[in-house]
Design an enzyme around this catalytic site. Structure first.
Site, PDB file in Angstrom:
ATOM      1  N   ASP A 234       0.880  -1.332   0.194  1.00 23.53           N
ATOM      2  CA  ASP A 234      -0.114  -0.143  -0.106  1.00 23.53           C
ATOM      3  C   ASP A 234       0.777   1.153  -0.067  1.00 23.53           C
ATOM      4  OD1 ASP A 234       0.743  -0.008   2.641  1.00 23.53           O
ATOM      5  OD2 ASP A 234      -0.889  -0.891   3.233  1.00 23.53           O
TER       6      ASP A 234
ATOM      7  N   ASP B 232       1.142   5.301   1.374  1.00 22.55           N
ATOM      8  CA  ASP B 232       0.721   6.069   2.236  1.00 22.55           C
ATOM      9  C   ASP B 232       1.111   7.443   1.888  1.00 22.55           C
ATOM     10  OD1 ASP B 232      -0.836   4.104   3.620  1.00 22.55           O
ATOM     11  OD2 ASP B 232       0.756   3.713   4.948  1.00 22.55           O
TER      12      ASP B 232
ATOM     13  N   ASP C 126       6.713   4.738  14.165  1.00 23.06           N
ATOM     14  CA  ASP C 126       7.139   3.825  15.207  1.00 23.06           C
ATOM     15  C   ASP C 126       8.768   3.716  14.721  1.00 23.06           C
ATOM     16  OD1 ASP C 126       6.696   2.657  12.808  1.00 23.06           O
ATOM     17  OD2 ASP C 126       5.272   1.155  13.332  1.00 23.06           O
TER      18      ASP C 126
HETATM   19  P1  ATP Z   1       3.287  -2.753   5.544  1.00 27.05           P
HETATM   20  O1  ATP Z   1       4.496  -3.271   4.735  1.00 27.05           O
HETATM   21  O2  ATP Z   1       2.630  -3.915   6.212  1.00 27.05           O
HETATM   22  O3  ATP Z   1       2.051  -1.754   5.062  1.00 27.05           O
HETATM   23  P2  ATP Z   1       3.808  -0.148   6.989  1.00 27.05           P
HETATM   24  O4  ATP Z   1       5.056   0.149   7.865  1.00 27.05           O
HETATM   25  O5  ATP Z   1       3.758   0.366   5.780  1.00 27.05           O
HETATM   26  O6  ATP Z   1       4.091  -1.845   6.646  1.00 27.05           O
HETATM   27  P3  ATP Z   1       1.280   0.570   7.885  1.00 27.05           P
HETATM   28  O7  ATP Z   1       0.152  -0.122   8.629  1.00 27.05           O
HETATM   29  O8  ATP Z   1       0.877   0.400   6.537  1.00 27.05           O
HETATM   30  O9  ATP Z   1       2.429  -0.285   7.710  1.00 27.05           O
HETATM   31  O10 ATP Z   1       1.691   1.900   8.222  1.00 27.05           O
HETATM   32  C1  ATP Z   1       2.337   2.869   7.417  1.00 27.05           C
HETATM   33  C2  ATP Z   1       3.182   3.786   8.319  1.00 27.05           C
HETATM   34  O11 ATP Z   1       2.557   4.449   9.340  1.00 27.05           O
HETATM   35  C3  ATP Z   1       4.360   3.028   8.988  1.00 27.05           C
HETATM   36  O12 ATP Z   1       5.155   2.848   8.050  1.00 27.05           O
HETATM   37  C4  ATP Z   1       4.770   3.820  10.259  1.00 27.05           C
HETATM   38  O13 ATP Z   1       5.403   4.980   9.632  1.00 27.05           O
HETATM   39  C5  ATP Z   1       3.211   4.515  10.599  1.00 27.05           C
HETATM   40  N1  ATP Z   1       2.726   3.654  11.550  1.00 27.05           N
HETATM   41  C6  ATP Z   1       1.886   2.683  11.389  1.00 27.05           C
HETATM   42  N2  ATP Z   1       1.653   2.019  12.600  1.00 27.05           N
HETATM   43  C7  ATP Z   1       1.972   2.915  13.695  1.00 27.05           C
HETATM   44  C8  ATP Z   1       2.134   2.836  15.035  1.00 27.05           C
HETATM   45  N3  ATP Z   1       1.256   1.989  15.490  1.00 27.05           N
HETATM   46  N4  ATP Z   1       2.917   3.906  15.635  1.00 27.05           N
HETATM   47  C9  ATP Z   1       3.509   4.637  14.875  1.00 27.05           C
HETATM   48  N5  ATP Z   1       3.680   4.822  13.531  1.00 27.05           N
HETATM   49  C10 ATP Z   1       2.970   3.861  12.882  1.00 27.05           C
HETATM   50 MG    MG Z   2       1.968   0.026   4.520  1.00 26.07          MG
END
Ligand code: ATP
Ligand code: MG
Length: 482
Positions: free
Chosen positions: A94, A96, A173
């Site tokens: 995805d 963001d 995070d």
């Molecule tokens: P994935 O590959 O599973 O999507 P991701 O790191 O992109 O991993 P997402 O849930 O899509 O996970 O979250 C996007 C971003 O938002 C993360 O990379 C991080 O910067 C931030 N983020 C997500 N969850 C948290 C959290 N619980 N606390 C702080 N920052 C978060």
């Molecule tokens: Mg993501």
């Protein structure tokens, strides 16, 4: 995305945008960044020629959102997992976007936009079946009354204070998740040393781990999940508080843990995530029944779970469909089976014990991870069909073959082969039986079950493999079938 399944009940909540400048020493103190020399933010800009991110690998929808926000005078970056995965040469699942525009401002710019979340308010811009999550830069203020942040016992229950990009980076995070791709000059902005960690293949939390886990205990699960997905190690400072703070996971909304468990087990890294969860000592906080059953030292159960997860990963990599119901049925099987055995009264129909065990285990699990009803019904069916595989009797065999959940229950039976050679044989019998023409199978089956009773809790393969029907001359004067 920063927060998972919040409902939209707070859609009318008022927000006070907070565009104050980053007060560096104060903000960094607040996150205890001083405690970690290596976490002191120093902006590093990696120009286009020094990284491998190409626009070709960014979804068109995400590019459109970035350009539109920029054209409207806002700053907007691709952020988080997408930047991390692109830098690692992977394909993000995805995309963001982080921006200086508030959710309402984003909504005004995109007709295909809806605002979601109460705990963490954001905009979803929808293109076909792709959703681009657009989050306004979050600030670091923890004082009540500034914007809309609520903290209860150190836990952030609502986080809607807007801030600068530097503050936004500090709210994320892991350091590898706090990098921003700038579409205006194709550079990557790294505020907290994410590039270094990518290089070292390590997950380091931004700030003091205890504070950050108390703010949001799901970050512990994210550490395990991302370490499994990326094949990274977790920095010892980030894993040290797991055993002490793991119990905080019981305070997380079960619906959010359901979303998290899907990301863990249904995105192609299920087996590694499971092992990592166990290794981190976090499995028991999410799946207590699974952890208990495994603790009893049941090797067959471990191999059933591992095989189930591996098959699921393979199906995902092959683009085949998977259902959370099967996966949860696998994870919780050991406890259901053991309880059903305990609760079965000898000589009595075991069905009741099985459904009581299933209901009990599901009820306990749903207090942690809210598995939707449509899945728990399927799980209960998969389990309750297991004893029926032993009933090798004509009518019952055909009734089971016609059951809408036969396929899933049969796949489950195959996984159980590790439990005993008899179950392995039973699986083979049913595999063979399905390939036979109806007539041939009917002829090979007894009208009555020999030995064993319906609903046995200890399945054993009593039936011999169905054979091709032998032509026998009917004795004169006799009619009817076998
Ligand atoms: P994935 O590959 O599973 O999507 P991701 O790191 O992109 O991993 P997402 O849930 O899509 O996970 O979250 C996007 C971003 O938002 C993360 O990379 C991080 O910067 C931030 N983020 C997500 N969850 C948290 C959290 N619980 N606390 C702080 N920052 C978060
Ligand atoms: Mg993501």
């Amino acid at each position: 995305m920063l927060a998972a399944s919040d409902n939209e009940a707070g859609a009318r909540r008022r927000f006070r945008p907070c565009h104050r400048k980053l007060n560096a020493p104060k903000d960094f103190d607040r996150l205890n960044l001083k405690a970690r020399n290596d976490a002191k933010p120093v902006l590093r800009i990696i120009p286009r020629e020094q990284h491998t991110i190409s626009r070709k690998n960014i979804s068109k929808a995400a590019l459109r959102v970035l350009y539109r926000l920029n054209e409207a005078g806002y700053t907007a970056y691709l952020v988080g997992g997408a930047v991390r995965d692109l830098l690692l040469g992977g394909h993000p699942k995805d995309f963001d976007v982080a921006t200086s525009a508030t959710p309402d401002e984003v909504k005004k710019l995109f007709r295909n936009c809806r605002l979601i979340g109460r705990r963490f308010r954001l905009a979803h811009v929808v293109y076909g079946n792709e959703i681009i999550e657009v989050a306004t830069f979050r600030g670091t203020s923890e004082e009540e009354g500034e914007g809309d942040r609520h903290i209860v016992d150190g836990r952030i229950v609502r986080d809607n204070v807007w801030g600068t990009i530097e503050e936004d980076a500090l709210r994320r995070d892991f350091r590898v998740n706090a990098m921003y791709y700038d579409i205006s000059d194709f550079s990557v902005r790294d505020y907290v040393g994410g590039i270094q960690d990518l290089h070292d293949r390590v997950l380091r939390l931004i700030g003091d781990p205890t504070t950050r886990y108390r703010e949001d205990p799901v970050r512990m699960l994210r550490a395990a999940r991302l370490a499994a997905k990326l094949d990274f190690r977790i920095d010892p400072e980030a894993s040290a508080p797991f055993s002490e703070l793991g119990p905080l996971l019981s305070g997380v909304a079960p619906a959010r843990l359901f979303d998290e468990s899907l990301k863990m087990f249904l995105t192609g890294h299920g087996l590694k995530s499971f092992r990592m969860l166990e290794q981190c000592g976090l499995l028991k906080f999410m799946f207590p029944a699974t952890a208990r059953a495994l603790k009893r030292g049941d090797k067959a159960l471990r191999s059933l779970i591992e095989q189930g997860l591996q098959n699921t990963d393979e199906r995902i990599h092959e683009g085949k469909s998977v259902t959370p119901a099967f996966l949860f049925a696998v994870l919780l099987w050991g406890e259901v089976r053991d309880l059903a055995h305990t609760w079965t009264t000898p000589g009595k129909d075991a069905n009741e014990a099985w459904s009581r065990a299933a209901m009990h285990v599901v009820a306990e699990q749903c207090q942690r991870v809210a598995i939707p009803r449509r899945f728990t019904i399927t799980m209960e069916e998969i389990w309750s069909l297991q004893p029926r595989f032993e009933q090798i009797q004509r009518k019952k065999v055909f009734r089971l073959l016609a059951h809408p959940r036969f396929r899933a229950a049969f796949d489950f039976l195959l996984l159980r082969a590790a439990e005993s050679p008899a179950i392995g044989e039973l699986g083979q019998w049913w595999a063979h039986a399905q390939q036979l023409p109806h007539e041939t199978l009917a002829a090979a089956l007894p009208l009555q079950q020999h030995g064993g009773s319906a609903g046995d809790t200890e399945p054993s393969a009593r039936a011999s493999a169905p054979r091709k029907r032998k032509r026998r001359r009917k004795p004169a004067g006799k009619s009817g079938t076998t």
